[in-house]
Design an enzyme around this catalytic site. Structure first.
Site, PDB file in Angstrom:
ATOM      1  N   HIS A  66      36.927  75.244  10.781  1.00  0.00           N
ATOM      2  CA  HIS A  66      38.042  75.154  11.729  1.00  0.00           C
ATOM      3  C   HIS A  66      37.753  76.027  12.937  1.00  0.00           C
ATOM      4  O   HIS A  66      37.168  77.095  12.803  1.00  0.00           O
ATOM      5  CB  HIS A  66      39.346  75.637  11.077  1.00  0.00           C
ATOM      6  CG  HIS A  66      39.832  74.771   9.979  1.00  0.00           C
ATOM      7  ND1 HIS A  66      40.598  73.653  10.196  1.00  0.00           N
ATOM      8  CD2 HIS A  66      39.646  74.848   8.641  1.00  0.00           C
ATOM      9  CE1 HIS A  66      40.873  73.089   9.036  1.00  0.00           C
ATOM     10  NE2 HIS A  66      40.298  73.794   8.080  1.00  0.00           N
ATOM     11  N   ALA A 123      48.884  72.223  10.816  1.00  0.00           N
ATOM     12  CA  ALA A 123      49.550  72.388  12.111  1.00  0.00           C
ATOM     13  C   ALA A 123      50.164  71.109  12.668  1.00  0.00           C
ATOM     14  O   ALA A 123      50.908  71.171  13.634  1.00  0.00           O
ATOM     15  CB  ALA A 123      48.550  72.933  13.125  1.00  0.00           C
TER      16      ALA A 123
END
Length: 170
Positions: A66, A123
């Site tokens: 990420h 998210a």
């Protein structure tokens, strides 16, 4: 790609496809060798079973896939949803947005320093302010708790990416 197409890929091509869903090399390898899958539910369950059978180094490898949220310019780009607002918009809104972005950057750096890995959260659909609230709620946790929290969030992200791989969501 359809489930049938995924099932019929070579091992190397399947590993490449699964690598777009999660960057843990053990997870990727195990997923490629777990084919064929007979349904979306089956692939998702196998993905979870493999994920929760992994160890901390595998989780950390996945987390490293990420982008690190902590760079202010990348946060501004991610949350640049105010650019189209009218020019007479109150400046306090933009100031608040900048304050949230700065707090996110700072909090992410603090989280990484404390835990030794980046803040992981599912998210999708969350605003910068919501992300900040989640980050601030999780910052006081010990590393063990956060490893579990991050692994849980990673499993949600991976599930979404599997659905994207199969063309089920954009």
């Amino acid at each position: 790609m359809t489930l049938e197409e995924l099932n019929n890929l070579s091992i190397e091509a399947a590993e490449e496809a699964f690598g777009t869903c999660c960057t843990s090399s053990r997870w990727i390898e195990k997923m490629a060798f777990s084919r064929p899958f007979n349904s979306v539910e089956h692939i998702q369950q196998v993905a979870l079973d493999i994920w929760w059978d992994l160890k901390e180094p595998d989780f950390l490898e996945a987390f490293e896939g990420h982008p690190k949220i902590g760079d202010v310019s990348s946060l501004r780009k991610k949350y640049a949803n105010t650019k189209g607002l009218a020019s007479n918009e109150q400046s306090g809104v933009n100031d608040a947005d900048e304050a949230v972005i700065q707090a996110l950057a700072s909090g992410n750096q603090e989280y990484d320093k404390k835990n030794g890995f980046i803040f992981i959260v599912y998210a999708t659909g969350k605003s910068a302010a919501q992300m900040l609230d989640i980050l601030q709620a999780r910052l006081p946790n010990d590393r063990r708790t956060e490893l579990k929290n991050a692994a849980e969030e990673q499993s949600k992200i991976t599930a979404l990416r599997i659905n994207k791989l199969l063309g089920l969501v954009e």
